[in-house]
Scaffold this active site. Structure first.
Site, short mmCIF file in Angstrom:
data_model
loop_
_atom_site.label_atom_id
_atom_site.label_comp_id
_atom_site.label_asym_id
_atom_site.label_seq_id
_atom_site.Cartn_x
_atom_site.Cartn_y
_atom_site.Cartn_z
N SER A 129 55.46 35.07 -4.42
CA SER A 129 56.41 35.82 -3.59
C SER A 129 56.25 35.47 -2.11
CB SER A 129 56.23 37.33 -3.79
OG SER A 129 54.96 37.75 -3.34
N LYS A 137 53.20 36.43 -0.41
CA LYS A 137 52.30 37.43 0.17
C LYS A 137 51.22 36.81 1.05
CE LYS A 137 50.85 38.97 -3.79
NZ LYS A 137 51.62 37.98 -4.58
N SER A 185 48.60 43.18 -7.48
CA SER A 185 48.41 44.61 -7.77
C SER A 185 49.60 45.17 -8.55
CB SER A 185 48.14 45.41 -6.49
OG SER A 185 49.00 45.08 -5.43
#
Length: 203
Positions: free
Chosen positions: A40, A42, A110
């Site tokens: 993504s 991050k 997470s």
């Protein structure tokens, strides 16, 4: 939640207050919790954000898979139980940084909502800022910088988030980053401006 195994221990309050630390650093301790699918963006956003903060003479520290999985959590695998423990430990470390007046930036998939919520619940209101780094599965698979999606599709990786293990997206994150619309630099700026406008970068 991990069981408390140590006995005969008593919490000892230090003589230096949180307020004193924050006054010295001229900032407020906070955990910026970045969550999202693999690929993504991050980690890239976290690196840029950390640099932006340091250039403004703000104390920030980035926690990610490289410095956590190879040290503190090197004894954990990728089962649901180990992933939960991985996030619990990261949460505890981030909480210590936050208490020290540092801006802790975490970038971990997470995937489970209850694990992220448990970290939030362990901190005081306003100390945990959830950043949902959103990307479609299709785009994440196209990016696939480490070839992990390809391996998961081929059955070489079991329990891979987004393929044969779920990702539970945040319902009300403080910040939503659409990485198919904003590049990493723009995304980092959005987070930086949030911290600035909400009073975390001064006391």
């Amino acid at each position: 939640m991990a069981e408390q195994k140590a006995t005969n221990i008593t919490w000892h309050e230090g003589s230096v207050t949180r307020e004193e630390r924050q006054q010295l650093l001229n900032q407020k301790g906070i955990t910026v919790w970045m969550t999202g699918l693999s690929a993504s963006g991050k980690s890239t956003i976290a690196c840029i954000l950390e640099q932006m903060l340091l250039h403004k003479k703000k104390h920030a520290y980035r926690l990610d898979g490289d410095n956590i999985r190879m040290g503190l959590n090197k004894n954990l695998g990728f089962s649901a139980e180990d992933r939960a423990e991985n996030i619990r430990r990261i949460g505890e470390v981030a909480k210590l940084f936050t208490d020290a007046g540092v801006i802790a930036i975490t970038s971990f998939i997470s995937p489970y909502k209850k694990d992220r919520d448990a970290v939030r619940a362990s901190m005081k209101p306003g100390e945990f800022v959830e950043v949902y780094v959103h990307v479609s599965l299709e785009t994440a698979e196209k990016r696939d910088p480490k070839g992990l999606y390809k391996k998961a599709r081929a059955g070489q990786l079991k329990g891979f988030t987004g393929i044969d293990d779920p990702y539970e997206a945040p319902e009300k994150p403080e910040i939503l980053i659409e990485t198919e619309k904003a590049n990493p630099g723009e995304a980092a700026k959005i987070i930086f401006e949030y911290l600035q406008s909400h009073g975390y970068l001064h006391t």
